[in-house]
Design a protein around this motif. Structure first.
Motif, PDB file in Angstrom:
ATOM      1  N   LEU A  49       0.840  -1.203   0.000  1.00 24.52           N
ATOM      2  CA  LEU A  49       0.000   0.000   0.000  1.00 24.52           C
ATOM      3  C   LEU A  49       0.875   1.253   0.000  1.00 24.52           C
ATOM      4  O   LEU A  49       0.592   2.224  -0.699  1.00 24.52           O
ATOM      5  CB  LEU A  49      -0.935  -0.011   1.209  1.00 24.52           C
ATOM      6  N   SER A  91      -7.088   2.252   4.065  1.00 31.82           N
ATOM      7  CA  SER A  91      -6.996   0.795   3.955  1.00 31.82           C
ATOM      8  C   SER A  91      -5.843   0.285   4.806  1.00 31.82           C
ATOM      9  O   SER A  91      -5.970  -0.722   5.515  1.00 31.82           O
ATOM     10  CB  SER A  91      -6.777   0.367   2.505  1.00 31.82           C
ATOM     11  N   THR A 120      -9.157  -2.524  -2.374  1.00 31.47           N
ATOM     12  CA  THR A 120      -8.463  -1.255  -2.580  1.00 31.47           C
ATOM     13  C   THR A 120      -8.239  -1.007  -4.062  1.00 31.47           C
ATOM     14  O   THR A 120      -8.429   0.105  -4.561  1.00 31.47           O
ATOM     15  CB  THR A 120      -7.119  -1.275  -1.831  1.00 31.47           C
ATOM     16  N   ALA A 251     -12.572   3.356   3.977  1.00 30.53           N
ATOM     17  CA  ALA A 251     -12.137   3.604   2.600  1.00 30.53           C
ATOM     18  C   ALA A 251     -13.285   3.560   1.577  1.00 30.53           C
ATOM     19  O   ALA A 251     -13.341   4.425   0.702  1.00 30.53           O
ATOM     20  CB  ALA A 251     -11.033   2.624   2.223  1.00 30.53           C
TER      21      ALA A 251
END
Lengths: 484, 204
Positions: A49, A91, A120, A251
């Motif tokens: 991420l 996230s 995501t 998110a």
């Protein structure tokens, strides 16, 4: 229409490609590690991420004007960069909050990370969608992962119930959206959002567009959880494992903003005279339902779910003007809400133990005597949700109210303020319970073994104060994204 | 009346009748087979509309795979369909009313007149290539990205299915071929020495 494949398109979706590649790698790596080594999966996911976030940031400066890729299927502009950054951030935060909770319940499987990463990816595609079909596919990628995440605790009847409700109503909402999209495609003959806007003047059957618009608004309202399409939300937030609630409550809300913006302003901008009124009605309904029903809740997760509905109503205030300044305020609002909601849900996950969910408001009784620091963090989150200055939530509320008044919806702003004041009651009740009620047990709170979790939630909570005091740069960033 | 128009009416009416049979017959197997007939007639209608690929895909995927699976399920599950169908006649007026209202709404909204002409020209004909070639070009070049995202969605479906169903319970019966092959005679067969049964113990 026949445009040959352009290799430069791959550079435009570099962050998404890296995220996908890394997710597939984690899928394989996770098969070969022991359950006790699941931390490897955890840190790999966090690193993925972070790397994706860096790539989005690095690609940002040259995207100030916005570029399209894959025949306009994807749209990279300032808005998608801001939204993606916060999607990746929240996230990541929810992965931190999830680890301890899931491990204590023996639910910490690699699929948790995979599904969050795929969700995501779906959100990233959704917020930079330039075509009806990318909007739909991004949304389904997110939704399908979310259904599975909610159902993850297979031994819990309430989880299964929540997942079934989520799945059935989510499928219904997707059906509504698709039906609306098919009408718009029928009217304009194009799936491309920019082309749809361009063809608006020469549409043969304007009735089809209006017909499609109604279905789109209903579908969007389902997905963001605006009243009267909010029925699924309290049950899903309540039934899902708290660690999953942290994720689906944060998110995806940012992605839902992207969904509403891309479809309504990006595709049906010329019809804004019609949809602003629909959104105003949805906003009033959400504010009323969310704030009034939240008062009656004794379960904190349900209360926060109803509070989400009211915050969605606030976010919609930014849309009613149909101006870039309004969207910018709405985006700022939804970012502020998700940053605060992660703290509130994360705190429930942090305080929960095996066999003790800590999700009733009464479970927070006397938290101050047992752990002053976490009581303070939770208090900050509650004050921020209530909109008390100088916290993050206050300025967000101020900006959307200003946007609504500028748009000439003074009555709507007054309604929103009245309901916000009603809302303060139930947020302050949590604070009162934490500080003024006697604890059920006098012993000090056993701290979770996860040090990273303790640090991350503290930083997240303090960020609400910092961003409340220095909200200017973030708001400037939002404004720049919309060219205000 | 051209030959194509006659074919269209024949296939369309067979499809409509078969669809009606699906929801009205008592026997679930007959209903499933009628659904196959509906799909098949619709495939023929699509062939008439020069959508060859869609017609072939419908026959291969739905008739060939999905419906066969569905027939298996219907035959194996032994669901008492008379219970499921209870109230069919009782709720029929309501159903017809709702259907009529929706049909009127749609016709009013869309307009019967506009149904006579297609919304756009057949893009394959415009591009001067066969239906199949045009579909391939569109799917794998213009819509490459959505096609790949759809593949991702299927992957997530697979992961989700495994997550939700794979579990190691105690007492489940599984075959482990490796262990089965490695088994020795001593593991399965025990030779024990016994005294021979005496003559006197045999009954008179």
């Amino acid at each position: 229409m026949m445009i040959p494949f352009n290799p430069a398109d791959l550079i435009a979706i570099q962050p998404e490609l890296v995220l996908l590649g890394a997710t597939c790698a984690i899928l394989l790596i996770d098969l070969f590690i022991k359950p006790s080594q699941r931390d490897i999966t955890h840190w790999l996911s966090i690193a993925t991420l972070a790397l994706t976030s860096y790539l989005v940031w690095r690609g940002a400066p040259e995207l100030s004007s916005g570029v399209t890729a894959f025949n306009g299927m994807l749209l990279h502009d300032g808005i998608s960069v801001v939204l993606k950054q916060f999607i990746l951030l929240t996230s990541g935060l929810s992965l931190f909050y999830a680890r301890n909770y899931m491990r204590e319940r023996s639910l910490l499987v690699g699929e948790l990370y995979l599904l969050v990463l795929f969700a995501t990816l779906g959100m990233m595609l959704l917020v930079s969608a330039g075509s009806l079909i990318t909007v739909y596919l991004g949304l389904e990628l997110l939704a399908l992962s979310s259904y599975a995440l909610v159902a993850m605790n297979r031994d819990s009847a309430s989880s299964a119930e929540a997942a079934i409700k989520y799945f059935v109503l989510g499928a219904l909402a997707s059906g509504l959206l698709l039906y609306g999209m098919s009408m718009i495609y029928g009217a304009t003959g194009s799936l491309d959002l920019a082309t749809i806007t361009g063809k608006f003047g020469q549409v043969e059957h304007p009735g089809w567009l209006a017909f499609g618009l109604v279905f789109l608004v209903c579908g969007i309202a389902f997905k963001v959880g605006a009243a009267p399409f909010h029925m699924w939300l309290p049950d899903v937030y309540h039934g899902a494992p708290t660690a999953v609630t942290v994720f689906i409550g944060s998110a995806p809300k940012i992605a839902a903003f992207g969904l509403a913006y891309r479809l309504l302003e990006g595709g049906l901008g010329p019809l804004s005279g019609q949809w602003t009124l629909m959104l105003a009605i949805l906003a009033v309904a959400s504010l009323a339902v969310g704030n009034v029903l939240a008062i009656a809740q004794s379960n904190l997760k349900r209360m926060l779910a109803y509070s989400t509905i009211s915050h969605v109503g606030f976010m919609l205030l930014g849309f009613v003007g149909g101006t870039p300044a309004g969207y910018s305020a709405a985006m700022f609002y939804i970012i502020s809400y998700t940053m605060t909601a992660t703290v509130a849900f994360g705190m429930i996950a942090l305080l929960a133990r095996k066999g003790f969910e800590c999700e009733e408001i009464d479970d927070f009784k006397g938290l101050n005597q047992r752990s002053p620091w976490y009581a303070a963090i939770m208090g900050i989150a509650m004050f921020s949700l209530a909109g008390v200055p100088p916290l993050f939530g206050f300025f967000a509320k101020l900006l959307v109210l200003k946007a609504a008044i500028d748009a000439g919806f003074l009555w709507l702003a007054i309604v929103a303020i009245v309901f916000a004041i009603i809302g303060i009651y139930y947020y302050l009740r949590v604070v009162k319970v934490m500080y003024f009620d006697a604890a059920a047990e006098e012993t000090a709170l056993p701290l979770p073994s996860d040090v990273a979790l303790r640090w991350v939630i503290s930083i997240n909570g303090l960020a609400l104060i910092v961003l409340g005091l220095a909200w200017g740069p973030l708001f400037d960033w939002c404004n720049r994204a919309f060219g205000v | 009346m051209t030959f194509e128009l006659i074919c269209f009416w024949v296939f369309a009416s067979v499809a409509a009748l078969a669809a009606l049979t699906v929801i009205s017959v008592k026997n679930p197997v007959v209903a499933a087979l009628s659904l196959v007939l509906t799909f098949f007639s619709m495939a023929c209608v699509w062939l008439l509309a020069q959508a060859e690929f869609l017609a072939v895909a419908l026959v291969l995927v739905y008739v060939g795979a999905v419906m066969v699976l569905f027939l298996f399920v219907v035959m194996m599950l032994d669901v008492d369909f008379s219970v499921v169908r209870e109230g069919f006649v009782r709720f029929l007026p309501v159903g017809v009313l709702v259907a009529a209202v929706m049909l009127t709404e749609m016709l009013m909204m869309i307009g019967v007149r506009s149904l006579k002409t297609p919304v756009t020209e057949d893009p394959a004909v415009l591009a001067g290539m066969s239906n199949m070639e045009w579909l391939g070009q569109t799917l794998f070049r213009d819509f490459l990205l959505p096609f790949e995202i759809a593949a991702l969605i299927l992957t997530v479906g697979l992961i989700a299915a495994v997550t939700l169903t794979l579990r190691k319970r105690t007492g489940t019966k599984v075959q482990r071929p490796g262990l089965q092959v490695m088994v020795k005679r001593e593991d399965r067969l025990r030779v024990i020495k016994m005294d021979a049964v005496g003559k006197g113990e045999v009954g008179p």
